[in-house]
Design a protein around this motif. Structure first.
Motif, PDB file in Angstrom:
ATOM      1  N   THR A 137      -8.860  -8.849  -2.408  1.00 43.68           N
ATOM      2  CA  THR A 137      -8.057  -7.632  -2.314  1.00 43.68           C
ATOM      3  C   THR A 137      -6.657  -7.780  -2.897  1.00 43.68           C
ATOM      4  O   THR A 137      -5.904  -6.810  -2.921  1.00 43.68           O
ATOM      5  N   ALA A 138      -6.280  -8.984  -3.325  1.00 44.66           N
ATOM      6  CA  ALA A 138      -4.929  -9.202  -3.852  1.00 44.66           C
ATOM      7  C   ALA A 138      -4.817  -8.625  -5.263  1.00 44.66           C
ATOM      8  O   ALA A 138      -5.590  -8.988  -6.157  1.00 44.66           O
ATOM      9  N   VAL A 139      -3.862  -7.721  -5.455  1.00 48.79           N
ATOM     10  CA  VAL A 139      -3.669  -7.068  -6.751  1.00 48.79           C
ATOM     11  C   VAL A 139      -2.189  -7.124  -7.122  1.00 48.79           C
ATOM     12  O   VAL A 139      -1.324  -6.694  -6.340  1.00 48.79           O
ATOM     13  N   ASP A 140      -1.879  -7.653  -8.302  1.00 48.93           N
ATOM     14  CA  ASP A 140      -0.506  -7.643  -8.823  1.00 48.93           C
ATOM     15  C   ASP A 140      -0.289  -6.336  -9.573  1.00 48.93           C
ATOM     16  O   ASP A 140      -1.088  -5.954 -10.440  1.00 48.93           O
ATOM     17  N   SER A 141       0.802  -5.660  -9.234  1.00 49.16           N
ATOM     18  CA  SER A 141       1.064  -4.361  -9.872  1.00 49.16           C
ATOM     19  C   SER A 141       2.539  -4.018  -9.705  1.00 49.16           C
ATOM     20  O   SER A 141       3.313  -4.779  -9.122  1.00 49.16           O
ATOM     21  N   VAL A 142       2.898  -2.861 -10.225  1.00 50.02           N
ATOM     22  CA  VAL A 142       4.236  -2.310 -10.023  1.00 50.02           C
ATOM     23  C   VAL A 142       4.118  -1.177  -9.016  1.00 50.02           C
ATOM     24  O   VAL A 142       3.476  -0.156  -9.290  1.00 50.02           O
ATOM     25  N   VAL A 143       4.708  -1.357  -7.846  1.00 51.14           N
ATOM     26  CA  VAL A 143       4.658  -0.323  -6.812  1.00 51.14           C
ATOM     27  C   VAL A 143       5.487   0.864  -7.274  1.00 51.14           C
ATOM     28  O   VAL A 143       6.629   0.710  -7.711  1.00 51.14           O
ATOM     29  N   GLY A 144       4.900   2.051  -7.151  1.00 49.14           N
ATOM     30  CA  GLY A 144       5.561   3.261  -7.632  1.00 49.14           C
ATOM     31  C   GLY A 144       5.102   3.658  -9.008  1.00 49.14           C
ATOM     32  O   GLY A 144       5.583   4.646  -9.572  1.00 49.14           O
ATOM     33  N   ASP A 145       4.125   2.902  -9.540  1.00 43.23           N
ATOM     34  CA  ASP A 145       3.650   3.179 -10.901  1.00 43.23           C
ATOM     35  C   ASP A 145       2.189   3.622 -10.916  1.00 43.23           C
ATOM     36  O   ASP A 145       1.504   3.495 -11.922  1.00 43.23           O
ATOM     37  N   GLY A 146       1.678   4.118  -9.758  1.00 47.06           N
ATOM     38  CA  GLY A 146       0.324   4.666  -9.750  1.00 47.06           C
ATOM     39  C   GLY A 146      -0.583   4.000  -8.742  1.00 47.06           C
ATOM     40  O   GLY A 146      -0.160   3.482  -7.717  1.00 47.06           O
ATOM     41  N   ARG A 147      -1.859   3.954  -9.069  1.00 46.43           N
ATOM     42  CA  ARG A 147      -2.919   3.526  -8.164  1.00 46.43           C
ATOM     43  C   ARG A 147      -3.468   2.167  -8.577  1.00 46.43           C
ATOM     44  O   ARG A 147      -3.560   1.861  -9.768  1.00 46.43           O
ATOM     45  N   VAL A 148      -3.828   1.365  -7.580  1.00 46.12           N
ATOM     46  CA  VAL A 148      -4.495   0.089  -7.837  1.00 46.12           C
ATOM     47  C   VAL A 148      -5.853   0.110  -7.143  1.00 46.12           C
ATOM     48  O   VAL A 148      -6.039   0.786  -6.126  1.00 46.12           O
ATOM     49  N   ASP A 149      -6.808  -0.608  -7.712  1.00 43.08           N
ATOM     50  CA  ASP A 149      -8.171  -0.645  -7.173  1.00 43.08           C
ATOM     51  C   ASP A 149      -8.607  -2.091  -6.946  1.00 43.08           C
ATOM     52  O   ASP A 149      -8.143  -3.010  -7.623  1.00 43.08           O
ATOM     53  N   TYR A 150      -9.528  -2.253  -5.994  1.00 44.50           N
ATOM     54  CA  TYR A 150     -10.206  -3.540  -5.830  1.00 44.50           C
ATOM     55  C   TYR A 150     -11.618  -3.273  -5.333  1.00 44.50           C
ATOM     56  O   TYR A 150     -11.921  -2.192  -4.812  1.00 44.50           O
ATOM     57  N   GLU A 151     -12.496  -4.252  -5.515  1.00 48.29           N
ATOM     58  CA  GLU A 151     -13.896  -4.112  -5.129  1.00 48.29           C
ATOM     59  C   GLU A 151     -14.139  -4.761  -3.769  1.00 48.29           C
ATOM     60  O   GLU A 151     -13.616  -5.843  -3.478  1.00 48.29           O
ATOM     61  N   VAL A 152     -14.944  -4.076  -2.932  1.00 45.72           N
ATOM     62  CA  VAL A 152     -15.294  -4.608  -1.625  1.00 45.72           C
ATOM     63  C   VAL A 152     -16.810  -4.573  -1.479  1.00 45.72           C
ATOM     64  O   VAL A 152     -17.458  -3.595  -1.897  1.00 45.72           O
ATOM     65  N   THR A 153     -17.370  -5.619  -0.921  1.00 46.18           N
ATOM     66  CA  THR A 153     -18.813  -5.709  -0.717  1.00 46.18           C
ATOM     67  C   THR A 153     -19.124  -5.607   0.767  1.00 46.18           C
ATOM     68  O   THR A 153     -18.473  -6.268   1.589  1.00 46.18           O
ATOM     69  N   TYR A 154     -20.112  -4.768   1.094  1.00 47.94           N
ATOM     70  CA  TYR A 154     -20.505  -4.594   2.486  1.00 47.94           C
ATOM     71  C   TYR A 154     -21.458  -5.720   2.879  1.00 47.94           C
ATOM     72  O   TYR A 154     -22.468  -5.946   2.207  1.00 47.94           O
ATOM     73  N   ARG A 155     -21.145  -6.408   3.979  1.00 46.07           N
ATOM     74  CA  ARG A 155     -21.938  -7.561   4.401  1.00 46.07           C
ATOM     75  C   ARG A 155     -22.746  -7.312   5.666  1.00 46.07           C
ATOM     76  O   ARG A 155     -23.830  -7.863   5.813  1.00 46.07           O
ATOM     77  N   GLY A 156     -22.236  -6.544   6.605  1.00 42.00           N
ATOM     78  CA  GLY A 156     -22.939  -6.384   7.874  1.00 42.00           C
ATOM     79  C   GLY A 156     -22.843  -4.974   8.413  1.00 42.00           C
ATOM     80  O   GLY A 156     -21.880  -4.246   8.152  1.00 42.00           O
ATOM     81  N   ARG A 157     -23.866  -4.580   9.180  1.00 40.98           N
ATOM     82  CA  ARG A 157     -23.944  -3.241   9.766  1.00 40.98           C
ATOM     83  C   ARG A 157     -22.796  -2.993  10.732  1.00 40.98           C
ATOM     84  O   ARG A 157     -22.348  -3.882  11.433  1.00 40.98           O
ATOM     85  N   GLY A 158     -22.365  -1.749  10.786  1.00 39.52           N
ATOM     86  CA  GLY A 158     -21.396  -1.331  11.778  1.00 39.52           C
ATOM     87  C   GLY A 158     -20.139  -0.747  11.175  1.00 39.52           C
ATOM     88  O   GLY A 158     -19.938  -0.770   9.958  1.00 39.52           O
ATOM     89  N   PRO A 159     -19.241  -0.230  12.023  1.00 39.80           N
ATOM     90  CA  PRO A 159     -17.952   0.248  11.533  1.00 39.80           C
ATOM     91  C   PRO A 159     -17.117  -0.922  11.021  1.00 39.80           C
ATOM     92  O   PRO A 159     -17.080  -1.989  11.625  1.00 39.80           O
ATOM     93  N   ALA A 160     -16.439  -0.720   9.906  1.00 36.31           N
ATOM     94  CA  ALA A 160     -15.572  -1.742   9.335  1.00 36.31           C
ATOM     95  C   ALA A 160     -14.279  -1.075   8.869  1.00 36.31           C
ATOM     96  O   ALA A 160     -14.252   0.137   8.620  1.00 36.31           O
TER      97      ALA A 160
END
Length: 340
Positions: free
Chosen positions: A97-120
């Motif tokens: 989830t670590a993303v280097d960017s300029v805060v205030g310059d738009g949107r950043v994205d990262y990928e997450v993988t679902y591993r187990g059932r339930g609320p997360a």
């Protein structure tokens, strides 16, 4: 605000340079020490002026174990500044989830993988602000948390299990005469018992009572429970059986320690959302047509009164796939359950 490793090195350079100047004269303050000292002052001012950022998270869609989704963070600040943004992830989620960017310059994205059932929950986000040279840093926590549901897997069933479910569906269907619909003119062949004599006398023509004859389907009752540690297995079996009934056009009345839910054909999501929150507890309705119980390392299923296990319900399909090489390709991904 604190010094980074690079900042400590810069401070050491300045200290050594000043010490040399004291010992050997001002000429020791060469072209290296002065720029470094200026950089430290400028970096400290830059980071000191950074205001707390505003973080809004665009939550990913709910999904199934093994799926990968994109989490988006909208980062805003009064003044743009370079930073590393890291989103916390609860159990059941995995990703860098670590993303280097300029805060205030738009949107950043990262990928997450679902591993187990339930609320997360992804979040909250930690934003580490830096000066341009990376000498100082300042940390902020923002964005709160966002809930994501990871559904239980939906497996494929063997032919015998599908036949048993079809039998339950057929048993739940009853031919019944609906309520009175309207009056219409008599047509040769209409039953005499349907003639409405009073209306016929008033109109001078034979009038018959019209009914809307149809087949209705009663919901099949499914009830599930599990001992502590076997909730995932019970949820997977219940989800598979409920979705098979819904796909066959049969409504489902599902009960579990998490409560009760009614689902109609075409609405898998209601069942999957309910079972994603399944917790340990006894089966609420032992008289249901389908009873699923997870315990002792096996998931037991009572299907129309027949006692079996969920593994056996799937065994015939697995045996067919292993004996037919081409079928393994044709059914690849059949257990993903992505059609919720």
């Amino acid at each position: 605000m604190k010094l980074t490793l690079r900042g400590w090195v810069a401070v050491a350079v300045v200290v050594v340079g000043v010490a040399n100047a004291v010992a050997y004269g001002p000429r020791a303050l060469n072209a290296v020490v002065v720029p470094v000292a200026v950089g430290l002052v400028v970096g400290a001012v830059q980071v000191w002026r950074v205001s707390p950022p505003r973080v809004e998270r665009v939550a990913p869609d709910d999904g199934f174990p093994g799926e990968t989704h994109t989490v988006s963070l909208d980062l805003d600040a009064d003044r743009p500044f370079p930073a590393t943004t890291t989103d916390a992830l609860s159990s059941g989620l995995d990703g860098d989830t670590a993303v280097d960017s300029v805060v205030g310059d738009g949107r950043v994205d990262y990928e997450v993988t679902y591993r187990g059932r339930g609320p997360a929950t992804p979040g909250p986000a930690t934003v580490v602000a830096r000066d341009i040279l990376g000498l100082f840093s300042k940390s902020f926590t923002a964005g709160g948390t966002t809930e994501v549901l990871v559904f239980p897997r939906v497996r494929s069933l063997g032919a015998a299990a599908r036949r048993d479910l079809s039998a339950l569906a057929d048993a739940g269907r009853t031919d019944e005469r609906a309520e009175f619909d309207r009056l219409r003119e008599y047509v040769p062949g209409d039953p005499l018992r349907d003639i409405h004599w009073k209306s016929s006398a008033k109109s001078g023509d034979l009038m018959v009572k019209a009914y809307s004859d149809r087949v209705t389907a009663d919901a099949v009752r499914v009830s599930t429970g599990a001992t502590d540690g076997h909730e995932d297995d019970a949820a997977e079996a219940a989800a598979t059986l409920c979705c098979a009934l819904l796909d066959a056009g049969v409504p489902v009345h599902l009960t579990s320690p998490a409560g009760t839910v009614e689902a109609t054909p075409g609405d898998r999501r209601r069942v999957l959302v309910h079972l994603s929150r399944l917790r340990s507890g006894s089966v609420p309705d032992e008289t249901a047509e389908v009873v699923v119980s997870g315990d002792a390392g096996k998931t037991h299923v009572a299907l129309g009164g027949r006692e079996t296990t969920f593994d056996r319900l799937r065994a015939e399909r697995d045996a067919v796939e292993s004996s037919t090489p081409t079928s393994r390709v044709g059914t690849r991904g059949a257990d993903s359950g992505v059609s919720a």
